[in-house]
Design a protein around this motif. Structure first.
Motif, short mmCIF file in Angstrom:
data_model
loop_
_atom_site.label_atom_id
_atom_site.label_comp_id
_atom_site.label_asym_id
_atom_site.label_seq_id
_atom_site.Cartn_x
_atom_site.Cartn_y
_atom_site.Cartn_z
N GLN A 152 0.81 -1.22 0.00
CA GLN A 152 0.00 0.00 0.00
C GLN A 152 0.85 1.28 0.00
O GLN A 152 0.31 2.38 0.10
CB GLN A 152 -0.94 0.00 1.21
CG GLN A 152 -1.93 -1.15 1.23
CD GLN A 152 -2.90 -1.12 0.05
OE1 GLN A 152 -3.34 -0.06 -0.37
NE2 GLN A 152 -3.22 -2.28 -0.49
N GLY A 153 2.16 1.13 -0.10
CA GLY A 153 3.03 2.28 -0.27
C GLY A 153 3.40 3.03 1.00
O GLY A 153 3.85 4.18 0.93
N PHE A 154 3.25 2.39 2.16
CA PHE A 154 3.61 3.06 3.42
C PHE A 154 4.98 2.64 3.94
O PHE A 154 5.44 3.17 4.95
CB PHE A 154 2.54 2.79 4.48
CG PHE A 154 1.27 3.53 4.22
CD1 PHE A 154 1.17 4.88 4.52
CD2 PHE A 154 0.19 2.91 3.64
CE1 PHE A 154 0.01 5.59 4.26
CE2 PHE A 154 -0.97 3.60 3.36
CZ PHE A 154 -1.07 4.94 3.67
N MET A 155 5.61 1.70 3.25
CA MET A 155 6.94 1.25 3.67
C MET A 155 7.65 0.66 2.46
O MET A 155 7.02 0.02 1.62
CB MET A 155 6.82 0.20 4.79
CG MET A 155 8.16 -0.28 5.31
SD MET A 155 7.99 -1.30 6.79
CE MET A 155 6.96 -2.65 6.21
N LYS A 156 8.93 0.88 2.39
CA LYS A 156 9.72 0.31 1.30
C LYS A 156 10.14 -1.12 1.64
O LYS A 156 10.31 -1.46 2.81
CB LYS A 156 10.94 1.18 1.02
CG LYS A 156 10.54 2.58 0.52
CD LYS A 156 11.71 3.37 0.05
CE LYS A 156 11.31 4.76 -0.40
NZ LYS A 156 10.36 4.80 -1.49
N GLN A 157 10.28 -1.94 0.63
CA GLN A 157 10.58 -3.36 0.81
C GLN A 157 11.81 -3.61 1.68
O GLN A 157 11.79 -4.52 2.52
CB GLN A 157 10.75 -4.05 -0.55
CG GLN A 157 10.89 -5.56 -0.45
CD GLN A 157 9.63 -6.22 0.08
OE1 GLN A 157 8.53 -5.97 -0.40
NE2 GLN A 157 9.77 -7.07 1.09
N PRO A 158 12.90 -2.84 1.55
CA PRO A 158 14.06 -3.12 2.41
C PRO A 158 13.75 -3.04 3.90
O PRO A 158 14.38 -3.72 4.70
CB PRO A 158 15.07 -2.05 2.00
CG PRO A 158 14.72 -1.73 0.59
CD PRO A 158 13.22 -1.82 0.53
N TYR A 159 12.78 -2.20 4.29
CA TYR A 159 12.43 -2.10 5.71
C TYR A 159 11.59 -3.29 6.15
O TYR A 159 11.69 -3.73 7.30
CB TYR A 159 11.70 -0.79 6.00
CG TYR A 159 12.57 0.41 5.73
CD1 TYR A 159 13.94 0.37 5.99
CD2 TYR A 159 12.04 1.57 5.19
CE1 TYR A 159 14.74 1.47 5.74
CE2 TYR A 159 12.84 2.67 4.93
CZ TYR A 159 14.19 2.61 5.21
OH TYR A 159 15.00 3.69 4.96
N ALA A 160 10.78 -3.81 5.26
CA ALA A 160 10.07 -5.05 5.57
C ALA A 160 11.06 -6.19 5.70
O ALA A 160 10.93 -7.05 6.58
CB ALA A 160 9.05 -5.35 4.48
N ASP A 161 12.06 -6.18 4.84
CA ASP A 161 13.06 -7.26 4.84
C ASP A 161 13.98 -7.20 6.05
O ASP A 161 14.71 -8.16 6.32
CB ASP A 161 13.90 -7.19 3.57
CG ASP A 161 13.08 -7.47 2.32
OD1 ASP A 161 11.98 -8.05 2.43
OD2 ASP A 161 13.54 -7.08 1.22
N MET A 162 13.97 -6.08 6.78
CA MET A 162 14.79 -5.97 7.99
C MET A 162 14.36 -6.98 9.04
O MET A 162 15.16 -7.39 9.87
CB MET A 162 14.66 -4.57 8.60
CG MET A 162 15.28 -3.47 7.79
SD MET A 162 14.87 -1.85 8.49
CE MET A 162 16.02 -1.81 9.86
N LEU A 163 13.09 -7.33 9.03
CA LEU A 163 12.54 -8.22 10.06
C LEU A 163 12.71 -9.67 9.69
O LEU A 163 12.53 -10.06 8.53
CB LEU A 163 11.05 -7.94 10.26
CG LEU A 163 10.67 -6.57 10.78
CD1 LEU A 163 9.15 -6.48 10.92
CD2 LEU A 163 11.34 -6.28 12.11
N THR A 164 13.02 -10.48 10.69
CA THR A 164 13.06 -11.93 10.53
C THR A 164 11.88 -12.52 11.27
O THR A 164 11.65 -12.18 12.43
CB THR A 164 14.38 -12.50 11.10
OG1 THR A 164 15.47 -11.92 10.40
CG2 THR A 164 14.42 -14.02 10.97
N PHE A 165 11.13 -13.37 10.60
CA PHE A 165 10.06 -14.14 11.22
C PHE A 165 10.45 -15.60 11.14
O PHE A 165 10.65 -16.13 10.04
CB PHE A 165 8.74 -13.95 10.47
CG PHE A 165 8.12 -12.60 10.63
CD1 PHE A 165 7.16 -12.36 11.59
CD2 PHE A 165 8.49 -11.55 9.79
CE1 PHE A 165 6.58 -11.11 11.74
CE2 PHE A 165 7.92 -10.29 9.93
CZ PHE A 165 6.97 -10.07 10.90
#
Length: 193
Positions: A152-165
């Motif tokens: 939805q354009g509120f965060m860039k993919q690299p910041y999502a990728d910062m997290l490990t699940f």
């Protein structure tokens, strides 16, 4: 010595898998020679992580607001207990001490603590990794929300990728060992939209 920040519930939760995972985590970190910094509690997942690490000879550091310490909620066997004035000081002290952060199942306090560290990492305030120990899919809705924020354009993919699940503490430690944070202020991050 590496120090891992652990955020988790002061309750045990409704599934024994949560408390089992807390014990496995505490034991694994101690056996890996990694110290723990956490909220200092003696009950719930917090107490289980601390007990398991201490039983293996691990170093466990608690950081607890005075109000909670005065109510005798602190773990009596910690290596070190820092009593601070409020929750803001607690989070700042844990952030100063820890080299990385893992959230385990918990309530809004757990989420607030890990979200702050993730946000600080996004802003470049620190370069420490963040992860969710996803016991029994507990954090699956959050993982989906993470993807939604990107879509939805509120965060860039690299910041999502910062997290490990992951449901494995060993997997998280492997990722943390080679973690490289994204660079916030590079040209790719200055793009609008």
């Amino acid at each position: 010595m590496m120090v891992m920040g652990i955020f988790c519930g002061s309750s045990a939760g409704s599934d024994t898998a949560f408390i089992d995972a807390a014990r496995v985590t505490g034991k694994a970190l101690a056996q890996a020679g990694i110290a723990i910094v956490y909220g200092g509690g003696r009950v719930g997942l917090m107490g289980a992580v601390a007990d398991a690490a201490l039983a293996q000879g691990g170093k466990v550091i608690g950081v607890m607001p005075r109000l909670l310490a005065d109510q005798e909620l602190s773990h009596p066997g910690l290596t070190t207990l820092h009593v601070v004035e409020n929750m803001h000081e607690r989070k700042a002290k844990m952030a100063q001490i820890a080299d990385g952060f893992i959230a385990m199942p918990g309530g809004p306090g757990t989420l607030e603590e890990i979200f702050e560290q993730w946000t600080w990492a996004q802003l470049g305030i620190h370069d420490k990794p963040c992860a969710f120990l996803n016991v029994n899919g507990y954090f699956d809705p959050l993982k989906t929300m993470n993807e939604t924020m990107v879509c939805q354009g509120f965060m860039k993919q690299p910041y999502a990728d910062m997290l490990t699940f992951s449901d494995s503490i060993e997997d998280i430690l492997r990722v943390f060992a080679t973690y490289t944070p994204p660079h916030k202020w590079t040209p790719a991050f200055r793009q609008v939209g």
